[in-house]
Write an enzyme that holds these catalytic residues in place. Structure first.
Site, mmCIF file in Angstrom:
data_model
loop_
_atom_site.group_PDB
_atom_site.id
_atom_site.type_symbol
_atom_site.label_atom_id
_atom_site.label_comp_id
_atom_site.label_asym_id
_atom_site.label_seq_id
_atom_site.Cartn_x
_atom_site.Cartn_y
_atom_site.Cartn_z
ATOM 1 N N ARG A 8 34.013 39.332 56.796
ATOM 2 C CA ARG A 8 34.825 38.290 56.175
ATOM 3 C C ARG A 8 34.200 36.927 56.419
ATOM 4 N NH1 ARG A 8 37.806 34.443 57.734
ATOM 5 N NH2 ARG A 8 37.745 35.031 59.919
ATOM 6 N N VAL A 9 34.240 36.097 55.398
ATOM 7 C CA VAL A 9 33.916 34.676 55.530
ATOM 8 C C VAL A 9 35.082 33.902 54.938
ATOM 9 C CG1 VAL A 9 31.403 34.922 55.557
ATOM 10 C CG2 VAL A 9 32.587 34.636 53.381
ATOM 11 N N SER A 10 35.201 32.629 55.333
ATOM 12 C CA SER A 10 36.376 31.854 54.955
ATOM 13 C C SER A 10 36.265 31.152 53.614
ATOM 14 C CB SER A 10 36.676 30.815 56.028
ATOM 15 O OG SER A 10 36.964 31.462 57.243
ATOM 16 N N THR A 11 35.067 30.734 53.254
ATOM 17 C CA THR A 11 34.946 29.932 52.041
ATOM 18 C C THR A 11 33.907 30.507 51.096
ATOM 19 O OG1 THR A 11 33.291 28.473 53.011
ATOM 20 C CG2 THR A 11 35.594 27.815 53.261
ATOM 21 N N GLN A 14 30.123 30.184 51.833
ATOM 22 C CA GLN A 14 29.542 30.949 52.935
ATOM 23 C C GLN A 14 29.145 32.328 52.419
ATOM 24 O OE1 GLN A 14 32.963 30.862 55.566
ATOM 25 N NE2 GLN A 14 32.007 29.302 56.844
#
Length: 181
Positions: A8-11, A14
């Site tokens: 998982r990445v937040s944005t 990324q």
């Protein structure tokens, strides 16, 4: 027994190439990934899929604990849910697993650190916004969805669930928008 990876990445800007490569190297036959905040489970459909898929003997693998979540309670709930399904959780950096008794203690401490880090991020963000407001350059966050489009879809006869599925967002987000328009 399957090793199931979750990245998982937040944005959107990324990427999770490093996480994916590491999970493949660790022998994860199945890897699910998504670009969404780890602050809560809202909108984390891939994580929900992984949790539903876990079977006895399976192992959920993440590169770092904060990829699983940034809230201690949520992380511990996810681990509990995995264990209820007879599966274990392994964090690669630092390497710790819920298979051993000490693993639970270490994961709890790491979860508390992730929660603290999230609070620090929010505090820095608030400070930055206040400085930008004082300088007269703050314009607020960008809307991710077009409110008029959501309204038009509702007026066209679609319900919140159908709108959310169409726009690939949470139903709660749609309800909030519909309260405003």
């Amino acid at each position: 027994m399957a090793r199931i990876g979750y990245a998982r990445v937040s944005t959107i800007d990324q990427d999770f190439d490093g996480q994916l490569a590491r999970l493949k190297t660790e022998g994860c036959a199945i890897i699910r990934s998504e670009k969404v905040s780890g602050g809560s489970r809202d909108g984390r459909t891939e994580l929900a899929t992984v949790m539903e898929f876990l079977r006895p003997g399976d192992e959920l693998v993440v590169t770092r604990l904060d990829r699983l979540g940034r809230d201690t309670r949520d992380v511990l709930n996810l681990i509990h849910e995995a264990e209820q399904r007879g599966a274990s959780v392994t964090v690669l950096d630092p390497h710790v697993s819920t298979r051993g008794e000490l693993g639970h203690v270490v994961i709890t401490v790491l979860g508390m650190v992730a929660t603290m880090e999230r609070r620090f991020i929010r505090a820095r963000q608030r400070e930055g916004i206040e400085r930008a407001k004082a300088a007269g350059v703050y314009k607020g966050g960008k809307r991710k969805l077009d409110y008029e489009r959501v309204k038009a879809m509702r007026d066209g006869g679609l319900g919140p669930t159908e709108i959310a599925q169409s726009l690939k967002c949470s139903r709660i987000h749609i309800y909030r928008i519909l309260q405003k328009v």
